[in-house]
Design a protein around this motif. Structure first.
Motif, PDB file in Angstrom:
ATOM      1  N   PHE A   5       0.846  -1.193   0.000  1.00 43.12           N
ATOM      2  CA  PHE A   5       0.000   0.000   0.000  1.00 43.12           C
ATOM      3  C   PHE A   5       0.885   1.249   0.000  1.00 43.12           C
ATOM      4  O   PHE A   5       0.707   2.159  -0.823  1.00 43.12           O
ATOM      5  CB  PHE A   5      -0.910  -0.017   1.229  1.00 43.12           C
ATOM      6  CG  PHE A   5      -1.815   1.183   1.331  1.00 43.12           C
ATOM      7  CD1 PHE A   5      -3.017   1.222   0.649  1.00 43.12           C
ATOM      8  CD2 PHE A   5      -1.470   2.271   2.125  1.00 43.12           C
ATOM      9  CE1 PHE A   5      -3.855   2.335   0.748  1.00 43.12           C
ATOM     10  CE2 PHE A   5      -2.296   3.378   2.235  1.00 43.12           C
ATOM     11  CZ  PHE A   5      -3.490   3.410   1.534  1.00 43.12           C
ATOM     12  N   ILE A   9       1.581   3.951  -3.251  1.00 39.62           N
ATOM     13  CA  ILE A   9       1.400   5.404  -3.150  1.00 39.62           C
ATOM     14  C   ILE A   9       2.669   6.093  -3.641  1.00 39.62           C
ATOM     15  O   ILE A   9       2.631   7.033  -4.447  1.00 39.62           O
ATOM     16  CB  ILE A   9       1.077   5.820  -1.699  1.00 39.62           C
ATOM     17  CG1 ILE A   9      -0.364   5.424  -1.336  1.00 39.62           C
ATOM     18  CG2 ILE A   9       1.260   7.332  -1.517  1.00 39.62           C
ATOM     19  CD1 ILE A   9      -0.776   5.806   0.067  1.00 39.62           C
ATOM     20  N   SER A  76       4.888  13.038   5.429  1.00 42.07           N
ATOM     21  CA  SER A  76       3.510  13.527   5.502  1.00 42.07           C
ATOM     22  C   SER A  76       3.410  14.968   5.978  1.00 42.07           C
ATOM     23  O   SER A  76       2.349  15.590   5.866  1.00 42.07           O
ATOM     24  CB  SER A  76       2.685  12.628   6.435  1.00 42.07           C
ATOM     25  OG  SER A  76       3.093  12.789   7.784  1.00 42.07           O
ATOM     26  N   ILE A 160      -5.610  -0.214  -4.123  1.00 48.23           N
ATOM     27  CA  ILE A 160      -6.235   0.884  -3.378  1.00 48.23           C
ATOM     28  C   ILE A 160      -5.350   2.127  -3.362  1.00 48.23           C
ATOM     29  O   ILE A 160      -5.831   3.253  -3.514  1.00 48.23           O
ATOM     30  CB  ILE A 160      -6.532   0.433  -1.930  1.00 48.23           C
ATOM     31  CG1 ILE A 160      -7.457  -0.792  -1.940  1.00 48.23           C
ATOM     32  CG2 ILE A 160      -7.155   1.562  -1.124  1.00 48.23           C
ATOM     33  CD1 ILE A 160      -7.561  -1.481  -0.588  1.00 48.23           C
ATOM     34  N   ALA A 161      -4.048   1.927  -3.202  1.00 49.43           N
ATOM     35  CA  ALA A 161      -3.126   3.025  -2.917  1.00 49.43           C
ATOM     36  C   ALA A 161      -3.115   4.160  -3.944  1.00 49.43           C
ATOM     37  O   ALA A 161      -3.121   5.340  -3.560  1.00 49.43           O
ATOM     38  CB  ALA A 161      -1.712   2.466  -2.732  1.00 49.43           C
ATOM     39  N   VAL A 164      -5.339   7.240  -3.377  1.00 52.13           N
ATOM     40  CA  VAL A 164      -5.276   8.045  -2.156  1.00 52.13           C
ATOM     41  C   VAL A 164      -4.733   9.443  -2.431  1.00 52.13           C
ATOM     42  O   VAL A 164      -5.376  10.454  -2.112  1.00 52.13           O
ATOM     43  CB  VAL A 164      -4.441   7.329  -1.078  1.00 52.13           C
ATOM     44  CG1 VAL A 164      -4.256   8.238   0.138  1.00 52.13           C
ATOM     45  CG2 VAL A 164      -5.111   6.022  -0.674  1.00 52.13           C
ATOM     46  N   ALA A 165      -3.527   9.527  -3.012  1.00 46.21           N
ATOM     47  CA  ALA A 165      -2.896  10.835  -3.220  1.00 46.21           C
ATOM     48  C   ALA A 165      -3.706  11.735  -4.158  1.00 46.21           C
ATOM     49  O   ALA A 165      -3.952  12.903  -3.832  1.00 46.21           O
ATOM     50  CB  ALA A 165      -1.468  10.648  -3.736  1.00 46.21           C
ATOM     51  N   LEU A 168      -6.869  13.052  -2.315  1.00 48.81           N
ATOM     52  CA  LEU A 168      -6.555  14.047  -1.286  1.00 48.81           C
ATOM     53  C   LEU A 168      -6.081  15.351  -1.924  1.00 48.81           C
ATOM     54  O   LEU A 168      -6.418  16.436  -1.462  1.00 48.81           O
ATOM     55  CB  LEU A 168      -5.497  13.498  -0.329  1.00 48.81           C
ATOM     56  CG  LEU A 168      -5.980  12.445   0.675  1.00 48.81           C
ATOM     57  CD1 LEU A 168      -4.800  11.861   1.443  1.00 48.81           C
ATOM     58  CD2 LEU A 168      -6.985  13.056   1.655  1.00 48.81           C
ATOM     59  N   SER A 239      -1.234  12.363   1.895  1.00 48.16           N
ATOM     60  CA  SER A 239      -1.449  10.970   1.497  1.00 48.16           C
ATOM     61  C   SER A 239      -0.458  10.038   2.186  1.00 48.16           C
ATOM     62  O   SER A 239      -0.754   8.843   2.373  1.00 48.16           O
ATOM     63  CB  SER A 239      -1.335  10.825  -0.021  1.00 48.16           C
ATOM     64  OG  SER A 239      -0.004  11.020  -0.462  1.00 48.16           O
ATOM     65  N   ALA A 242      -1.555   8.042   5.269  1.00 50.44           N
ATOM     66  CA  ALA A 242      -2.171   6.732   5.044  1.00 50.44           C
ATOM     67  C   ALA A 242      -1.111   5.637   4.992  1.00 50.44           C
ATOM     68  O   ALA A 242      -1.314   4.529   5.508  1.00 50.44           O
ATOM     69  CB  ALA A 242      -2.982   6.754   3.752  1.00 50.44           C
ATOM     70  N   SER A 243       0.039   5.944   4.398  1.00 48.35           N
ATOM     71  CA  SER A 243       1.128   4.959   4.338  1.00 48.35           C
ATOM     72  C   SER A 243       1.648   4.638   5.729  1.00 48.35           C
ATOM     73  O   SER A 243       1.897   3.470   6.065  1.00 48.35           O
ATOM     74  CB  SER A 243       2.269   5.494   3.467  1.00 48.35           C
ATOM     75  OG  SER A 243       1.837   5.705   2.141  1.00 48.35           O
ATOM     76  N   CYS A 334      -2.988   1.893 -10.576  1.00 50.11           N
ATOM     77  CA  CYS A 334      -3.762   0.806  -9.969  1.00 50.11           C
ATOM     78  C   CYS A 334      -4.055  -0.312 -10.961  1.00 50.11           C
ATOM     79  O   CYS A 334      -4.464  -1.415 -10.560  1.00 50.11           O
ATOM     80  CB  CYS A 334      -5.067   1.334  -9.375  1.00 50.11           C
ATOM     81  SG  CYS A 334      -6.357   1.682 -10.603  1.00 50.11           S
TER      82      CYS A 334
END
Length: 506
Positions: A5, A9, A76, A160-161, A164-165, A168, A239, A242-243, A334
């Motif tokens: 994951f 990202i 982050s 999924i990853a 995310v970025a 956001l 993002s 989340a990692s 993805c």
């Protein structure tokens, strides 16, 4: 799955993020990316040596997860040094230090977890051997499938990853009254640095006016560029939270379930009790096994050099040459893990059916076939580039916006490319892990898995050449021809060694 994951990202955003935050060229960002990915894999060798030396695979894995989490936490934090349009050097150094931490943690984690998976099948085969040769043959035939199942589930995190970025980032832009555009960060940096040339000045004005929510006015262009860059990159920073959370979740799951995993330490101790006479008798076989391992590692270098263009030249291709207005270029990452999940059962059924008919394909032959399929991906891109008349990346960027839009390929090109590359990956990566676990001496399990990852590291060290070739070769097809050539040559080498490799791995 948690590690993948965070990895995906990073794979999706790192090169593009370095360009958008620091205003550096694709080439410089590509080399930072390449060194980071080199370290991720090459540090698996000392990570395996640490686990073998300490005889503590599980403790090494847990330490790796915590170190990775620390690196992601640092990334982050949206540090700009006071000016989003001219981020100082110390912020880039801090970012690189965070990347080194992530790579070091990955080195402690990755190879050792794979060694534990291999140990599961060592134990399974040892129990089957007590029941006879037929049971042992069945047990050995399941190792490849086991690593393919392992590969499917870790790639769930990869599907999924990539969302995310971009999500956001788009949310942060919308909150600040902006709309996402992939080309604006480069143009904003160019305006603030006073380096825009030719049609780029008009392109910036056109894109800026279309990137204000509710038809607002751009106003002062310097203020617009500064605010847009800060909003754009802050969303990407967030993002990485989340990692970090994924690493912590992985750590807690591993701690809760570590007692059910096999303990390689016990096997190491058993190997150490073997008599000197037995060790001498096995020395020739061990040498042959190691020679076979290094031969396959040499082929793997060229595969990963070609495959890991997904975060390099293929990311730049998605950003500049494909219509990604509806879906951000990072999200297309993805496709690869999605295909891994969908195609793995199909390939397992195919291999299983062939085995039942007595036509089982050996692991070395599967790897050779994988190199051919990888070559097909780049032959396809060559055809697209020739058909659309794509020039170099630098020449394309300087064209007027209307011309660039008319020349862009549809997203289906990325889907087809990643389909071929994923099939190749399924023939090479999980089966390569299985191959290593088959031939590695019992007392060198961690180190041999680290050597496989070192081959990946060497391939990764040179992946930035893909961006350089894409941006500098006069015609784009010439870039893809280089990768197709490497894949076809590697396939030929693998087929040339096929009989020897099959004999060694029996």
């Amino acid at each position: 799955m948690g590690e993948r994951f965070g990895y995906y990202i990073m794979n999706a955003v790192l090169l593009l993020f370095l360009c958008s935050k620091f205003g550096i060229s694709d080439d410089i960002a590509g080399w930072i990316y390449a060194v980071f990915y080199f370290l991720i894999y090459v540090l698996s060798l000392p990570g395996g040596m640490v686990a073998d030396k300490l005889q503590n695979f599980k403790g090494t894995i847990m330490a790796g997860l915590l170190v990775m989490a620390t690196g992601y936490v640092i990334l982050s934090i949206p540090v700009f040094g006071g000016n989003p349009g001219a981020v100082p050097m110390w912020v880039l150094i801090l970012t690189c230090l965070a990347l080194v931490l992530i790579a070091a943690g990955n080195g402690l984690f990755k190879g050792n977890l794979q060694a534990i998976v291999g140990q599961m099948y060592d134990n399974y085969e040892a129990e089957a051997a007590k029941k006879g040769a037929e049971e042992l043959a069945i047990a050995k035939s399941r190792r490849d499938s086991g690593f393919q199942i392992f590969y499917v589930f870790i790639n769930i995190g990869g599907v999924i990853a990539p969302f995310v970025a971009p999500l956001l980032r788009s949310a942060m832009l919308k909150l600040d009254g902006f709309i996402y555009n992939a080309d604006l960060p480069r143009l904003c940096h160019g305006f603030l640095d006073n380096t825009l040339k030719g049609d780029d000045v008009q392109n910036l004005t056109t894109l800026a006016e279309s990137s204000i929510l509710n038809g607002g006015q751009v106003g002062d262009m310097a203020t617009f560029c500064t605010n847009y860059l800060e909003s754009f990159n802050t969303g990407v920073h967030y993002s990485f939270i989340a990692s970090a959370l994924a690493m912590i979740a992985s750590f807690l799951i591993f701690v809760a379930t570590r007692k059910v995993y096999p303990n390689p330490v016990k096997k190491v101790k058993e190997v150490q009790t073997v008599s000197k006479e037995e060790v001498a008798a096995d020395a020739k076989e061990i040498r042959q096994r190691m020679y076979a391992l290094f031969a396959v590692l040499g082929v793997a270098v060229f595969f990963w050099f070609s495959f890991h263009q997904n975060g390099q030249s293929l990311s730049v291709f998605a950003r500049d040459f494909c219509d990604t207005n509806a879906i951000a270029p990072e999200i297309w990452q993805c496709i690869n893990p999605f295909f891994v999940i969908v195609l793995t059962p199909i390939i397992m059924i195919l291999f299983g059916a062939l085995a039942k008919k007595g036509k089982e394909i050996s692991t070395p032959k599967k790897i050779a076939l994988g190199m051919f399929v990888a070559a097909c991906a780049y032959i396809f891109l060559m055809a697209i580039s020739i058909t659309n008349g794509y020039p170099s990346g630098e020449a394309f960027k300087s064209l007027p916006e209307a011309i660039k839009v008319s020349m862009k390929a549809g997203p289906w090109v990325l889907i087809v490319t990643y389909f071929f590359l994923t099939v190749a990956e399924l023939f090479i990566s999980p089966l390569g892990l299985s191959f290593v676990s088959k031939i590695a001496p019992q007392h060198l399990q961690g180190i041999c898995q680290g050597l496989w990852l070192c081959a990946t590291a060497i391939g990764n060290l040179f992946i930035a050449l893909g961006v350089t070739m894409l941006n500098s070769f006069p015609q784009q097809w010439q870039c893809w021809a280089v990768f197709a050539g490497f894949c076809l040559i590697s396939m030929g080498v693998m087929l040339g060694m096929l009989k020897w490799l099959e004999r060694v791995t029996k």
